[in-house]
Design a protein around this motif. Structure first.
Motif, PDB file in Angstrom:
ATOM      1  N   MET A 179     -69.210  59.986  49.938  1.00 14.49           N
ATOM      2  CA  MET A 179     -69.435  61.085  50.858  1.00 14.49           C
ATOM      3  C   MET A 179     -68.532  60.919  52.079  1.00 14.49           C
ATOM      4  SD  MET A 179     -72.851  61.852  53.142  1.00 14.49           S
ATOM      5  CE  MET A 179     -73.510  63.209  52.228  1.00 14.49           C
ATOM      6  N   LYS A 180     -67.831  61.983  52.420  1.00  8.60           N
ATOM      7  CA  LYS A 180     -67.032  62.008  53.649  1.00  8.60           C
ATOM      8  C   LYS A 180     -67.926  62.607  54.734  1.00  8.60           C
ATOM      9  CE  LYS A 180     -63.627  64.420  51.979  1.00  8.60           C
ATOM     10  NZ  LYS A 180     -62.340  65.120  51.787  1.00  8.60           N
ATOM     11  N   LEU A 181     -68.439  61.744  55.597  1.00  9.66           N
ATOM     12  CA  LEU A 181     -69.388  62.144  56.630  1.00  9.66           C
ATOM     13  C   LEU A 181     -68.757  61.968  57.999  1.00  9.66           C
ATOM     14  CD1 LEU A 181     -72.395  62.813  57.467  1.00  9.66           C
ATOM     15  CD2 LEU A 181     -72.781  60.342  57.444  1.00  9.66           C
ATOM     16  N   ILE A 182     -68.964  62.945  58.872  1.00  7.13           N
ATOM     17  CA  ILE A 182     -68.554  62.836  60.270  1.00  7.13           C
ATOM     18  C   ILE A 182     -69.720  63.320  61.122  1.00  7.13           C
ATOM     19  CG2 ILE A 182     -67.434  65.111  60.284  1.00  7.13           C
ATOM     20  CD1 ILE A 182     -65.370  63.905  62.289  1.00  7.13           C
ATOM     21  N   ILE A 183     -69.956  62.614  62.222  1.00  2.00           N
ATOM     22  CA  ILE A 183     -71.046  62.937  63.140  1.00  2.00           C
ATOM     23  C   ILE A 183     -70.424  63.362  64.470  1.00  2.00           C
ATOM     24  CG2 ILE A 183     -73.135  62.107  64.272  1.00  2.00           C
ATOM     25  CD1 ILE A 183     -73.226  59.896  62.050  1.00  2.00           C
ATOM     26  N   LEU A 184     -70.932  64.447  65.013  1.00  2.00           N
ATOM     27  CA  LEU A 184     -70.427  64.981  66.271  1.00  2.00           C
ATOM     28  C   LEU A 184     -71.533  65.011  67.316  1.00  2.00           C
ATOM     29  CD1 LEU A 184     -68.693  68.211  64.864  1.00  2.00           C
ATOM     30  CD2 LEU A 184     -67.706  65.909  65.072  1.00  2.00           C
ATOM     31  N   ASP A 185     -71.180  64.674  68.544  1.00  2.00           N
ATOM     32  CA  ASP A 185     -72.041  65.005  69.666  1.00  2.00           C
ATOM     33  C   ASP A 185     -71.914  66.522  69.846  1.00  2.00           C
ATOM     34  OD1 ASP A 185     -73.587  64.664  72.085  1.00  2.00           O
ATOM     35  OD2 ASP A 185     -71.704  64.886  73.195  1.00  2.00           O
ATOM     36  N   ARG A 186     -72.846  67.130  70.564  1.00  2.00           N
ATOM     37  CA  ARG A 186     -72.786  68.588  70.725  1.00  2.00           C
ATOM     38  C   ARG A 186     -72.138  68.981  72.047  1.00  2.00           C
ATOM     39  NH1 ARG A 186     -77.664  72.822  71.765  1.00  2.00           N
ATOM     40  NH2 ARG A 186     -76.967  72.340  73.875  1.00  2.00           N
ATOM     41  N   ASP A 187     -72.854  68.792  73.152  1.00  2.00           N
ATOM     42  CA  ASP A 187     -72.380  69.255  74.452  1.00  2.00           C
ATOM     43  C   ASP A 187     -71.145  68.476  74.884  1.00  2.00           C
ATOM     44  OD1 ASP A 187     -74.586  70.996  74.523  1.00  2.00           O
ATOM     45  OD2 ASP A 187     -75.843  69.478  75.467  1.00  2.00           O
ATOM     46  N   LYS A 201     -78.897  59.441  52.792  1.00  2.00           N
ATOM     47  CA  LYS A 201     -78.972  58.224  51.955  1.00  2.00           C
ATOM     48  C   LYS A 201     -77.611  57.537  51.895  1.00  2.00           C
ATOM     49  CE  LYS A 201     -83.263  59.125  50.663  1.00  2.00           C
ATOM     50  NZ  LYS A 201     -84.040  59.265  51.878  1.00  2.00           N
ATOM     51  N   THR A 202     -77.061  57.244  53.076  1.00  2.00           N
ATOM     52  CA  THR A 202     -75.734  56.642  53.139  1.00  2.00           C
ATOM     53  C   THR A 202     -75.678  55.610  54.255  1.00  2.00           C
ATOM     54  OG1 THR A 202     -73.369  57.147  53.160  1.00  2.00           O
ATOM     55  CG2 THR A 202     -74.734  58.362  54.726  1.00  2.00           C
ATOM     56  N   GLU A 203     -74.674  54.789  54.208  1.00  2.00           N
ATOM     57  CA  GLU A 203     -74.396  53.828  55.275  1.00  2.00           C
ATOM     58  C   GLU A 203     -73.500  54.497  56.308  1.00  2.00           C
ATOM     59  OE1 GLU A 203     -75.700  50.699  55.390  1.00  2.00           O
ATOM     60  OE2 GLU A 203     -76.819  51.283  53.593  1.00  2.00           O
ATOM     61  N   LEU A 204     -73.476  53.938  57.498  1.00  2.00           N
ATOM     62  CA  LEU A 204     -72.665  54.521  58.566  1.00  2.00           C
ATOM     63  C   LEU A 204     -71.434  53.676  58.895  1.00  2.00           C
ATOM     64  CD1 LEU A 204     -75.493  55.772  60.945  1.00  2.00           C
ATOM     65  CD2 LEU A 204     -74.114  57.105  59.337  1.00  2.00           C
ATOM     66  N   ASP A 205     -71.204  52.613  58.135  1.00  2.00           N
ATOM     67  CA  ASP A 205     -70.028  51.783  58.378  1.00  2.00           C
ATOM     68  C   ASP A 205     -68.770  52.641  58.370  1.00  2.00           C
ATOM     69  OD1 ASP A 205     -71.714  49.635  58.396  1.00  2.00           O
ATOM     70  OD2 ASP A 205     -71.105  48.861  56.446  1.00  2.00           O
ATOM     71  N   ALA A 251     -73.453  54.256  70.872  1.00  2.00           N
ATOM     72  CA  ALA A 251     -74.296  54.541  69.705  1.00  2.00           C
ATOM     73  C   ALA A 251     -73.517  54.306  68.419  1.00  2.00           C
ATOM     74  CB  ALA A 251     -74.829  55.972  69.761  1.00  2.00           C
ATOM     75  N   ALA A 252     -72.248  54.706  68.406  1.00  2.00           N
ATOM     76  CA  ALA A 252     -71.397  54.477  67.228  1.00  2.00           C
ATOM     77  C   ALA A 252     -71.283  52.985  66.947  1.00  2.00           C
ATOM     78  CB  ALA A 252     -70.016  55.099  67.440  1.00  2.00           C
ATOM     79  N   VAL A 253     -71.001  52.213  67.978  1.00  2.00           N
ATOM     80  CA  VAL A 253     -70.851  50.768  67.809  1.00  2.00           C
ATOM     81  C   VAL A 253     -72.150  50.143  67.293  1.00  2.00           C
ATOM     82  CG1 VAL A 253     -70.491  48.600  69.081  1.00  2.00           C
ATOM     83  CG2 VAL A 253     -68.982  50.554  69.494  1.00  2.00           C
ATOM     84  N   ALA A 254     -73.302  50.653  67.753  1.00  2.00           N
ATOM     85  CA  ALA A 254     -74.603  50.102  67.372  1.00  2.00           C
ATOM     86  C   ALA A 254     -74.864  50.181  65.872  1.00  2.00           C
ATOM     87  CB  ALA A 254     -75.718  50.818  68.139  1.00  2.00           C
ATOM     88  N   VAL A 255     -74.217  51.146  65.192  1.00  2.11           N
ATOM     89  CA  VAL A 255     -74.430  51.301  63.738  1.00  2.11           C
ATOM     90  C   VAL A 255     -73.162  51.007  62.943  1.00  2.11           C
ATOM     91  CG1 VAL A 255     -76.345  52.930  64.001  1.00  2.11           C
ATOM     92  CG2 VAL A 255     -73.997  53.798  63.797  1.00  2.11           C
ATOM     93  N   ASN A 256     -72.185  50.374  63.601  1.00  2.00           N
ATOM     94  CA  ASN A 256     -70.920  50.026  62.960  1.00  2.00           C
ATOM     95  C   ASN A 256     -70.117  51.245  62.519  1.00  2.00           C
ATOM     96  OD1 ASN A 256     -69.095  47.940  62.368  1.00  2.00           O
ATOM     97  ND2 ASN A 256     -69.637  48.000  60.203  1.00  2.00           N
ATOM     98  N   ALA A 257     -70.331  52.371  63.214  1.00  2.00           N
ATOM     99  CA  ALA A 257     -69.526  53.567  62.974  1.00  2.00           C
ATOM    100  C   ALA A 257     -68.245  53.467  63.804  1.00  2.00           C
ATOM    101  CB  ALA A 257     -70.316  54.824  63.351  1.00  2.00           C
ATOM    102  N   GLN A 258     -67.321  54.357  63.533  1.00  3.06           N
ATOM    103  CA  GLN A 258     -66.054  54.402  64.263  1.00  3.06           C
ATOM    104  C   GLN A 258     -66.224  55.265  65.513  1.00  3.06           C
ATOM    105  OE1 GLN A 258     -62.696  53.081  63.946  1.00  3.06           O
ATOM    106  NE2 GLN A 258     -62.824  53.973  65.991  1.00  3.06           N
TER     107      GLN A 258
END
Length: 176
Positions: A1-9, A115-119, A133-140
């Motif tokens: 899965m190609k997942l990207i997370i965005l802040d909103r404001d 159902k995925t990892e956030l690495d 928050a990204a660092v806390a879950v090993n996200a970029q």
């Protein structure tokens, strides 16, 4: 899965120190909705993780927030894209919850939902809280210079933080 997370404001829509309290105050940043749609059409699952302490402060209601998010979804859909889960923290800064960024709760909700990892999943934000928050879950951690991004860039940020002008530039990089 190609997942990207965005802040909103400050990433998707204009931010305000007075909070975005009404549907009329929710105004997308130039190119942001197109960027989300382009990513979605290219197979990315685009999600949102946003602190919304204005709820706890009584500045707006959950139905108002949901109306803002429906407009966001509709605008992305009109551009041929799809927006995935929108995860939000309704608590105030002193409520001690686990979901308010820089804590990891919102990102963990997204991981559980899909159902995925956030690495190494990209988390795009404009504040130090987002990057932490990204660092806390090993996200970029990814910083955009929109919203509060320029002020954030003047402070120490996590070493591996990627920096872009705006969400369009992030999409250009990922799709280029």
């Amino acid at each position: 899965m190609k997942l990207i997370i965005l802040d909103r404001d400050g990433v998707i829509n204009y931010d305000s120190d007075d909070y975005i309290k009404t549907v009329d105050e929710w105004v997308a940043l130039p190119g942001a909705l197109d960027a989300i749609a382009r990513l979605s059409r290219a197979g990315w699952t685009v999600t949102v993780a946003t602190n919304q302490s204005g709820l706890a402060r009584g500045y707006y209601s959950v139905p108002t927030l949901e109306s803002m998010h429906q407009i966001l979804r509709d605008e992305v859909q009109q551009r041929g894209g799809h927006l995935g889960l929108i995860s939000y923290c309704p608590h105030g800064p002193d409520d001690g919850c686990g979901c308010r960024k820089p804590r990891a709760g919102l990102l963990e909700q997204i991981a559980e939902h899909y159902k995925t990892e956030l690495d190494n999943v990209w988390f795009v934000g404009d504040s130090l809280r987002d990057l932490q928050a990204a660092v806390a879950v090993n996200a970029q951690p990814v910083l955009v210079y929109t919203g509060k991004g320029e002020q954030t860039a003047e402070k120490p940020v996590p070493d591996n933080t990627l920096k872009f002008a705006d969400l369009s530039a992030v999409a250009d990089h990922l799709l280029g």
